[in-house]
Design a protein around this motif. Structure first.
Motif, short mmCIF file in Angstrom:
data_model
loop_
_atom_site.label_atom_id
_atom_site.label_comp_id
_atom_site.label_asym_id
_atom_site.label_seq_id
_atom_site.Cartn_x
_atom_site.Cartn_y
_atom_site.Cartn_z
N ALA A 93 0.71 -1.42 0.28
CA ALA A 93 0.16 0.01 -0.08
C ALA A 93 1.07 1.30 0.09
CB ALA A 93 -0.73 0.01 1.17
N ALA A 94 2.06 1.28 0.96
CA ALA A 94 3.08 2.73 0.95
C ALA A 94 3.94 2.21 0.09
CB ALA A 94 3.24 2.46 2.02
N VAL A 95 3.68 1.30 -0.96
CA VAL A 95 5.14 1.58 -2.29
C VAL A 95 4.74 0.41 -3.26
CG1 VAL A 95 7.55 1.56 -2.93
CG2 VAL A 95 6.68 1.86 -0.69
N PRO A 96 3.58 0.67 -4.40
CA PRO A 96 2.92 -0.36 -4.84
C PRO A 96 4.84 -0.55 -5.39
CG PRO A 96 1.90 2.28 -4.97
CD PRO A 96 3.01 2.06 -4.14
N GLY A 97 3.92 -2.36 -5.94
CA GLY A 97 5.01 -2.77 -6.47
C GLY A 97 6.43 -3.81 -5.40
N SER A 98 6.27 -2.82 -4.53
CA SER A 98 6.74 -3.72 -3.25
C SER A 98 7.32 -5.18 -3.01
CB SER A 98 6.83 -2.89 -1.87
OG SER A 98 5.81 -3.02 -1.66
N VAL A 99 5.77 -5.40 -3.54
CA VAL A 99 5.03 -7.13 -3.16
C VAL A 99 4.50 -7.53 -4.16
CG1 VAL A 99 4.12 -8.77 -1.41
CG2 VAL A 99 4.76 -7.16 -0.58
N PRO A 100 5.47 -8.41 -4.95
CA PRO A 100 4.96 -8.44 -6.23
C PRO A 100 3.82 -9.85 -6.17
CG PRO A 100 7.84 -8.93 -6.26
CD PRO A 100 6.69 -8.71 -5.35
N LEU A 101 3.87 -10.24 -5.80
CA LEU A 101 2.38 -10.91 -5.61
C LEU A 101 1.48 -9.99 -5.50
CD1 LEU A 101 3.61 -14.06 -3.88
CD2 LEU A 101 3.16 -13.87 -6.06
N LEU A 102 1.20 -9.10 -4.75
CA LEU A 102 0.06 -8.22 -4.98
C LEU A 102 0.15 -6.84 -5.23
CD1 LEU A 102 0.74 -8.18 -0.25
CD2 LEU A 102 -0.94 -9.86 -1.82
N LYS A 103 0.98 -6.64 -6.30
CA LYS A 103 0.83 -5.97 -7.28
C LYS A 103 -0.72 -5.48 -7.37
CE LYS A 103 3.29 -3.83 -11.12
NZ LYS A 103 4.64 -3.65 -12.30
N GLY A 104 -1.06 -4.93 -7.25
CA GLY A 104 -2.55 -4.29 -8.73
C GLY A 104 -3.42 -4.79 -7.79
N LEU A 105 -3.41 -5.40 -6.51
CA LEU A 105 -4.62 -5.67 -5.49
C LEU A 105 -4.86 -5.38 -3.98
CD1 LEU A 105 -3.65 -9.86 -5.95
CD2 LEU A 105 -5.24 -8.33 -7.24
N ILE A 106 -3.71 -4.16 -3.76
CA ILE A 106 -3.87 -3.00 -2.69
C ILE A 106 -3.51 -1.97 -3.26
CG2 ILE A 106 -3.14 -2.60 -0.46
CD1 ILE A 106 -4.07 -5.75 -0.78
N PRO A 107 -4.93 -1.32 -2.60
CA PRO A 107 -4.51 -0.06 -2.97
C PRO A 107 -3.90 0.74 -2.59
CG PRO A 107 -7.00 -0.55 -2.70
CD PRO A 107 -5.78 -1.66 -2.30
N GLY A 108 -3.16 2.06 -3.46
CA GLY A 108 -1.96 3.00 -2.26
C GLY A 108 -2.65 3.86 -0.93
N TYR A 109 -1.51 3.95 -0.17
CA TYR A 109 -1.40 4.68 1.12
C TYR A 109 -0.90 5.92 1.47
CZ TYR A 109 -1.73 6.25 5.84
OH TYR A 109 -2.24 6.31 7.51
N SER A 110 -1.47 6.90 0.99
CA SER A 110 -0.35 8.40 1.06
C SER A 110 0.20 8.52 2.73
CB SER A 110 -0.73 9.20 0.51
OG SER A 110 -2.10 9.57 0.83
N GLY A 111 -0.51 7.75 3.67
CA GLY A 111 0.18 7.88 5.18
C GLY A 111 0.84 7.64 5.83
N ASN A 112 1.37 7.40 7.05
CA ASN A 112 2.15 6.50 7.49
C ASN A 112 1.21 6.12 8.70
OD1 ASN A 112 4.23 5.89 9.33
ND2 ASN A 112 5.76 7.48 8.95
N VAL A 113 1.06 4.65 8.21
CA VAL A 113 1.46 3.67 9.23
C VAL A 113 1.67 3.73 10.93
CG1 VAL A 113 0.40 2.00 7.91
CG2 VAL A 113 2.29 1.46 8.98
N MET A 114 2.67 4.24 10.19
CA MET A 114 3.58 4.10 12.05
C MET A 114 3.50 5.60 13.38
SD MET A 114 4.82 1.81 11.87
CE MET A 114 6.13 1.40 13.26
N ILE A 115 2.41 6.58 12.62
CA ILE A 115 1.92 8.13 13.02
C ILE A 115 0.00 7.46 13.39
CG2 ILE A 115 2.23 10.38 13.18
CD1 ILE A 115 3.91 9.98 11.29
N PRO A 116 0.06 7.17 14.52
CA PRO A 116 -1.59 6.54 14.55
C PRO A 116 -2.17 8.14 14.61
CG PRO A 116 0.12 6.29 16.76
CD PRO A 116 0.78 7.14 15.72
N PHE A 117 -1.99 9.56 15.00
CA PHE A 117 -2.58 10.44 15.14
C PHE A 117 -1.95 11.63 13.98
CE2 PHE A 117 -3.01 8.82 19.29
CZ PHE A 117 -4.13 8.71 19.56
N GLU A 118 -1.85 10.86 13.10
CA GLU A 118 -1.55 11.90 12.04
C GLU A 118 -1.72 13.09 11.26
OE1 GLU A 118 1.59 12.07 7.92
OE2 GLU A 118 0.03 10.24 8.02
N GLY A 119 -1.42 14.13 12.24
CA GLY A 119 -2.76 15.27 11.10
C GLY A 119 -3.63 16.08 12.55
#
Length: 287
Positions: free
Chosen positions: A247-273
């Motif tokens: 989700a964070a880097v499309p194509g980083s997991v070849p088996l999931l390429k095109g199956l997981i929508p992208g995400y521009s946030g940061n999962v390590m920052i639970p209260f981001e913004g």
């Protein structure tokens, strides 16, 4: 960075071959050890009360072989034999810490993996999220599963985090005789992965086994179930990090390429913004 995270998660999941130290009945337990001889019993004091032996390297290797006959025992960082143990607690306490950490992270990962799949289908609770009728965030509105968390009100995030925190405090903090029925800490002879929630303490039911099914299992079956749980947890850790990496880097997991929508946030920052120590207008007035 996300690819590195997946690699590290995979390595940690596959290399942990630490066995579960059996339960011992100790009279005094604390989360942080003090320089008192009575607080840190020697290894023989951690002998098993239920027909086992002290956790040795042979025990670790035996469990590792059961969990993964191909990889077997693999500890390149020598965590199990770290000189003096973590925080100078000794080998048995260190093994208990590592085993508890793996089991806990595996359980969280299994819940996260299933939760990701559920939210990816767009399923929500049938009732409103808030008392005023406000509904749950919709997948089609936010675009991806991790973004559903970002769309929650800050009060909802605090409720979840504080509830988990309360359970963690109860599990980790060791009262001396309060209550007397509480299991010993997993670094003091207690069983890693066993939440301290005996019926009659502060919980009306045993949260892990409310109907007592495990009590009727043989020790051999429990051991097989433990191996299954550890392996499922390891795979779930790889799986959930694979979802997040793709989700964070499309194509980083070849088996999931095109199956997981992208995400521009940061999962390590639970209260981001949207982090505030005070709710609503109070925060604005303080600032």
């Amino acid at each position: 960075m996300q690819i590195l995270a997946v690699f590290l998660a995979s390595t940690l999941a596959l290399t942990s071959g630490f066995t579960t130290p059996p339960t011992a009945q100790l009279t005094k337990s604390r989360l942080f050890a003090e320089d008192e001889a009575t607080d840190a019993p020697d290894a023989p004091a951690l002998a098993v009360a239920k027909g086992g032996a002290i956790a040795t390297l042979d025990d670790l290797k035996s469990f590792a072989n059961d969990a993964n006959p191909i990889v077997k025992y693999f500890d390149p960082l020598n965590l199990a034999t770290f000189e003096g143990g973590f925080w100078e607690e000794g080998q048995d306490a260190t093994i208990g810490f590592l085993r508890h950490a793996e089991i806990k992270h595996g359980r969280v990962a299994m819940a996260a993996f299933v939760g990701y799949l559920v939210h990816a289908q767009g399923w929500t609770w049938p009732f409103a999220m808030q008392m005023d009728g406000t509904g749950w965030p919709k997948l089609e509105s936010v675009g991806s599963v991790p973004a559903l968390w970002d769309a929650l009100p800050q009060a909802s995030k605090w409720q979840i985090i504080l509830a988990i925190g309360a359970l963690e405090v109860w599990d980790e903090y060791q009262f001396e005789g309060i209550p007397e029925s509480k299991e010993p800490h997993y670094m003091r002879g207690g069983q890693p992965g066993k939440f301290a929630n005996k019926k009659g303490s502060i919980f009306p039911l045993n949260l892990y086994d409310p109907f007592g099914f495990n009590g009727r299992m043989s020790e051999e079956k429990k051991q097989r179930r433990l191996v299954m749980e550890v392996n499922n947890g390891r795979l779930a850790m790889i799986g959930i990090f694979g979802f997040l990496a793709e989700a964070a880097v499309p194509g980083s997991v070849p088996l999931l390429k095109g199956l997981i929508p992208g995400y521009s946030g940061n999962v390590m920052i639970p209260f981001e913004g949207d982090f505030n120590w005070f709710p609503g207008n109070i925060a604005e007035n303080v600032v």
